[in-house]
Design a protein around this motif. Structure first.
Motif, PDB file in Angstrom:
ATOM      1  N   UNK A 153       0.834  -1.202   0.000  1.00  0.00           N
ATOM      2  CA  UNK A 153       0.000   0.000   0.000  1.00  0.00           C
ATOM      3  C   UNK A 153       0.871   1.255   0.000  1.00  0.00           C
ATOM      4  N   UNK A 154       1.966   1.242   0.738  1.00  0.00           N
ATOM      5  CA  UNK A 154       2.879   2.389   0.734  1.00  0.00           C
ATOM      6  C   UNK A 154       3.553   2.527  -0.628  1.00  0.00           C
ATOM      7  N   UNK A 155       3.897   1.409  -1.233  1.00  0.00           N
ATOM      8  CA  UNK A 155       4.500   1.435  -2.561  1.00  0.00           C
ATOM      9  C   UNK A 155       3.528   1.990  -3.599  1.00  0.00           C
ATOM     10  N   UNK A 156       2.277   1.601  -3.504  1.00  0.00           N
ATOM     11  CA  UNK A 156       1.261   2.102  -4.429  1.00  0.00           C
ATOM     12  C   UNK A 156       1.067   3.609  -4.264  1.00  0.00           C
ATOM     13  N   UNK A 157       1.061   4.084  -3.027  1.00  0.00           N
ATOM     14  CA  UNK A 157       0.935   5.529  -2.789  1.00  0.00           C
ATOM     15  C   UNK A 157       2.130   6.282  -3.367  1.00  0.00           C
ATOM     16  N   UNK A 158       3.307   5.704  -3.236  1.00  0.00           N
ATOM     17  CA  UNK A 158       4.513   6.375  -3.703  1.00  0.00           C
ATOM     18  C   UNK A 158       4.588   6.411  -5.227  1.00  0.00           C
ATOM     19  N   UNK A 159       4.226   5.325  -5.858  1.00  0.00           N
ATOM     20  CA  UNK A 159       4.339   5.239  -7.316  1.00  0.00           C
ATOM     21  C   UNK A 159       3.125   5.786  -8.047  1.00  0.00           C
ATOM     22  N   UNK A 160       1.975   5.710  -7.422  1.00  0.00           N
ATOM     23  CA  UNK A 160       0.744   6.139  -8.066  1.00  0.00           C
ATOM     24  C   UNK A 160       0.630   7.649  -8.116  1.00  0.00           C
ATOM     25  N   UNK A 161      -0.221   8.106  -8.994  1.00  0.00           N
ATOM     26  CA  UNK A 161      -0.495   9.534  -9.056  1.00  0.00           C
ATOM     27  C   UNK A 161      -1.984   9.744  -8.845  1.00  0.00           C
ATOM     28  N   UNK A 162      -2.370  10.903  -8.369  1.00  0.00           N
ATOM     29  CA  UNK A 162      -3.787  11.154  -8.111  1.00  0.00           C
ATOM     30  C   UNK A 162      -4.604  11.055  -9.400  1.00  0.00           C
ATOM     31  N   UNK A 163      -5.769  10.426  -9.307  1.00  0.00           N
ATOM     32  CA  UNK A 163      -6.591  10.245 -10.498  1.00  0.00           C
ATOM     33  C   UNK A 163      -7.472  11.449 -10.777  1.00  0.00           C
TER      34      UNK A 163
END
Length: 58
Positions: free
Chosen positions: A27-37
């Motif tokens: 979940x932390x990795x997804x927050x770090x790599x993801x961008x706001x939709x």
């Protein structure tokens, strides 16, 4: 004379690394790599290269 000890040490380290499996916080990795939709993507280089792409198509 020290070659046997060094080889044994390297073998021990290699075995430890082979069986090593770190825990991953996905979940932390997804927050770090993801961008706001909700933000629309804006290409800051679009104006600079728009003319070159139009010339190639013609």
């Amino acid at each position: 004379m020290g070659r046997g000890r060094q080889k044994a040490k390297n073998t021990k380290i290699a075995r430890e690394l082979k069986s090593y499996s770190p825990s991953v916080n996905y979940s932390a990795l997804e927050r770090e790599l993801g961008h706001p939709t909700d933000d629309e993507y804006v290409d800051k280089w679009a104006d600079q290269y728009a003319d070159e792409l139009e010339d190639e198509k013609a």
